[in-house]
Write a protein that holds these residues in place. Sequence first.
Motif, PDB file in Angstrom:
ATOM      1  N   ASP A  83       9.042  19.739  82.811  1.00  0.00           N
ATOM      2  CA  ASP A  83       9.942  20.618  82.065  1.00  0.00           C
ATOM      3  C   ASP A  83       9.569  20.590  80.587  1.00  0.00           C
ATOM      4  O   ASP A  83       9.172  19.569  80.058  1.00  0.00           O
ATOM      5  CB  ASP A  83      11.406  20.220  82.272  1.00  0.00           C
ATOM      6  N   HIS A  85      10.718  21.043  76.770  1.00  0.00           N
ATOM      7  CA  HIS A  85      11.866  21.050  75.858  1.00  0.00           C
ATOM      8  C   HIS A  85      11.281  21.031  74.448  1.00  0.00           C
ATOM      9  O   HIS A  85      10.754  20.006  74.006  1.00  0.00           O
ATOM     10  CB  HIS A  85      12.734  19.823  76.110  1.00  0.00           C
ATOM     11  N   ARG A  88      12.003  18.040  72.144  1.00  0.00           N
ATOM     12  CA  ARG A  88      11.706  16.666  72.578  1.00  0.00           C
ATOM     13  C   ARG A  88      10.375  16.211  71.967  1.00  0.00           C
ATOM     14  O   ARG A  88       9.362  16.888  72.061  1.00  0.00           O
ATOM     15  CB  ARG A  88      11.636  16.589  74.102  1.00  0.00           C
TER      16      ARG A  88
END
Length: 106
Positions: A83, A85, A88
């Motif tokens: 994933d 992000h 992040r």
Amino acid sequence: MKRIVAISVGGLLVLAGCATEPAPGTGAPPPKAAPPAPAPVAEDQCGATAAQRFVGRHRSEIPVPVNPGLHRVACTTCPVTMDFHPRRLNFFYDAETGIVREVRCG
């Protein structure tokens, strides 16, 4: 002779009237639509530029995060989720030496 020509021409007209259109999909395929352009992503939403100073250092020097959900530390050969992000901050280190090899958002 005129009669034979008239019958031949008439026969051709009858046959032309019976012709059917080609079935859809038998011709060339329609051109594919271009994929949509990716949405613009603001660069360095996670602070990776400032964290580049940890590249080449030991992983023990990476600061403990205030928000662990926006901070990830993993070895370069370790499995991680795919994933993405943008906020992040990821630190990737060499598993054998513990040296940070890459810092990036995602």
